[in-house]
Design a protein around this motif. Structure first.
Motif, PDB file in Angstrom:
ATOM      1  N   PHE A  68       0.739  -1.258   0.430  1.00 21.20           N
ATOM      2  CA  PHE A  68       0.100  -0.511   0.020  1.00 21.20           C
ATOM      3  C   PHE A  68       0.448   1.676  -0.319  1.00 21.20           C
ATOM      4  O   PHE A  68       0.443   1.985   0.586  1.00 21.20           O
ATOM      5  CB  PHE A  68      -0.943  -0.025   1.111  1.00 21.20           C
ATOM      6  N   TYR A  74      -9.893  -1.802  -5.076  1.00 23.27           N
ATOM      7  CA  TYR A  74     -10.634  -0.903  -4.974  1.00 23.27           C
ATOM      8  C   TYR A  74     -11.543  -0.008  -6.078  1.00 23.27           C
ATOM      9  O   TYR A  74     -12.974   0.337  -4.908  1.00 23.27           O
ATOM     10  CB  TYR A  74      -9.547  -0.266  -5.148  1.00 23.27           C
ATOM     11  N   TYR A  75     -11.566  -0.158  -7.053  1.00 26.49           N
ATOM     12  CA  TYR A  75     -12.761   0.146  -7.831  1.00 26.49           C
ATOM     13  C   TYR A  75     -14.156  -0.882  -7.125  1.00 26.49           C
ATOM     14  O   TYR A  75     -15.558  -0.033  -7.716  1.00 26.49           O
ATOM     15  CB  TYR A  75     -13.015  -0.030  -9.517  1.00 26.49           C
ATOM     16  N   TYR A  86     -13.614   3.546  -4.878  1.00 27.60           N
ATOM     17  CA  TYR A  86     -12.182   4.070  -5.267  1.00 27.60           C
ATOM     18  C   TYR A  86     -11.597   4.485  -6.727  1.00 27.60           C
ATOM     19  O   TYR A  86     -12.099   3.961  -7.100  1.00 27.60           O
ATOM     20  CB  TYR A  86     -10.819   3.628  -5.029  1.00 27.60           C
ATOM     21  N   GLY A 111       0.991   0.232  -2.705  1.00 29.35           N
ATOM     22  CA  GLY A 111      -0.248   0.097  -3.306  1.00 29.35           C
ATOM     23  C   GLY A 111      -0.329  -1.623  -3.805  1.00 29.35           C
ATOM     24  O   GLY A 111      -1.569  -2.008  -4.205  1.00 29.35           O
ATOM     25  N   LEU A 131     -10.184  -2.027   5.185  1.00 31.27           N
ATOM     26  CA  LEU A 131     -10.576  -0.991   4.075  1.00 31.27           C
ATOM     27  C   LEU A 131     -11.603  -0.233   4.867  1.00 31.27           C
ATOM     28  O   LEU A 131     -12.066   1.549   4.385  1.00 31.27           O
ATOM     29  CB  LEU A 131     -10.560  -0.567   2.919  1.00 31.27           C
ATOM     30  N   LYS A 181     -11.607   8.442  -2.461  1.00 31.06           N
ATOM     31  CA  LYS A 181     -12.671   7.141  -2.494  1.00 31.06           C
ATOM     32  C   LYS A 181     -13.750   8.715  -1.543  1.00 31.06           C
ATOM     33  O   LYS A 181     -13.140   8.966  -0.743  1.00 31.06           O
ATOM     34  CB  LYS A 181     -12.946   6.470  -1.373  1.00 31.06           C
ATOM     35  N   LEU A 212      -1.766  -4.021  -2.596  1.00 30.56           N
ATOM     36  CA  LEU A 212      -2.816  -4.919  -1.888  1.00 30.56           C
ATOM     37  C   LEU A 212      -2.207  -6.494  -1.835  1.00 30.56           C
ATOM     38  O   LEU A 212      -2.346  -7.228  -0.687  1.00 30.56           O
ATOM     39  CB  LEU A 212      -3.857  -4.589  -2.169  1.00 30.56           C
ATOM     40  N   LEU A 244      -5.731   6.884  -5.729  1.00 33.29           N
ATOM     41  CA  LEU A 244      -6.740   7.119  -5.949  1.00 33.29           C
ATOM     42  C   LEU A 244      -7.729   8.048  -4.797  1.00 33.29           C
ATOM     43  O   LEU A 244      -7.349   8.037  -3.837  1.00 33.29           O
ATOM     44  CB  LEU A 244      -7.714   5.023  -6.256  1.00 33.29           C
ATOM     45  N   VAL A 274      -1.741   2.810  -5.649  1.00 27.58           N
ATOM     46  CA  VAL A 274      -1.579   1.620  -6.702  1.00 27.58           C
ATOM     47  C   VAL A 274      -0.874   1.331  -7.471  1.00 27.58           C
ATOM     48  O   VAL A 274      -0.992   2.826  -8.200  1.00 27.58           O
ATOM     49  CB  VAL A 274      -2.707   0.921  -6.720  1.00 27.58           C
ATOM     50  N   LYS A 312      -6.417  -3.526  -7.804  1.00 27.89           N
ATOM     51  CA  LYS A 312      -6.932  -2.446  -8.539  1.00 27.89           C
ATOM     52  C   LYS A 312      -8.319  -3.132  -8.743  1.00 27.89           C
ATOM     53  O   LYS A 312      -9.777  -2.170  -8.280  1.00 27.89           O
ATOM     54  CB  LYS A 312      -6.690  -2.443  -9.832  1.00 27.89           C
ATOM     55  N   GLN A 351     -11.334  -6.247   2.571  1.00 28.11           N
ATOM     56  CA  GLN A 351     -12.181  -5.332   2.730  1.00 28.11           C
ATOM     57  C   GLN A 351     -12.592  -4.885   3.781  1.00 28.11           C
ATOM     58  O   GLN A 351     -12.461  -3.839   3.729  1.00 28.11           O
ATOM     59  CB  GLN A 351     -13.214  -6.439   1.580  1.00 28.11           C
TER      60      GLN A 351
END
Length: 232
Positions: free
Chosen positions: A5, A198-199, A203, A18, A168, A227, A20, A225, A187, A195, A165
């Motif tokens: 990260f 996150y999306y 994010y 990033g 986060l 959010k 993860l 990114l 990321v 990615k 998740q």
């Protein structure tokens, strides 16, 4: 580093960002965990060794000549993390995901009687001062700071089960309590698994960092990114 990260800027030992899920290597044997029984809590010094093992295992290879420097890299992670835990400010948090029981391998890291399965950090970064604003006024402005997530890591054998998740989401809830309406992270553009996560969680791309390493050595760029969280 590939210290999952991206680390805070003051820690040159870790140069990745990033990541993860770490490097995209053949997947290890997976073990199940009941995420409904997973606990997310602030890390303590008692978790330090277990967290260091997760971060080192996630971001540093032991193959070939790298096996010689692995102990040094691990020590750097340990000391940096220990410093942050000891010197933590009211707006810094290191969270840890723990479980009392798991479908367990012999390599899972333990802290006291808990299995340590993941971690993430969040602190405040500063927006560069804009023209016409005195440095003193800029430093006093809450708007010039933003919550930044870093060093998200999950034990290699417990990934893709919702642990990242939950970490986060816990960070986002903490950022809301601090009074912020957005969270940010980096990321690497070639980290497809990170990615996707996150999306999926909302994010979106804010900026692209193209440093000299990207231009001269073909290294992947860092994606910044953002959010939006809560109802502000």
């Amino acid at each position: 580093m590939n210290y999952l990260f991206s680390t805070f800027r003051s820690h040159p030992s870790f140069l990745g960002c990033g990541n993860l899920i770490g490097p995209e290597t053949p997947p290890p044997t997976r073990y199940s965990v009941d995420c409904s029984r997973l606990q997310i809590r602030p890390a303590t010094l008692g978790d330090l060794t277990a967290l260091t093992d997760i971060l080192a295992e996630s971001f540093h290879s032991r193959d070939g000549i790298l096996s010689w420097v692995y102990p040094i890299l691990r020590l750097g992670i340990y000391e940096d993390l220990r410093h942050r835990l000891v010197m933590s400010s009211p707006q810094y948090v290191c969270l840890v995901a723990v479980a009392s029981s798991v479908g367990v391998s012999s390599s899972v890291y333990r802290s006291d009687r808990e299995y340590v399965l993941g971690t993430v950090e969040m602190g405040l970064r500063w927006v560069p001062p804009s023209r016409g604003l005195s440095r003193y006024a800029w430093q006093l402005s809450l708007a010039s700071r933003y919550p930044y997530l870093s060093n998200l890591a999950v034990h290699p054998q417990y990934r893709q089960q919702g642990i990242a998740q939950q970490l986060l989401i816990s960070c986002e809830q903490t950022a809301q309590r601090w009074g912020f309406s957005n969270v940010y992270l980096h990321v690497l553009e070639n980290n497809r698994q990170a990615k996707r996560l996150y999306y999926k969680l909302g994010y979106r791309l804010k900026d692209i960092d193209s440093g000299w390493d990207s231009l001269l050595f073909g290294q992947p760029r860092r994606l910044f990114l953002q959010k939006k969280i809560g109802n502000f």
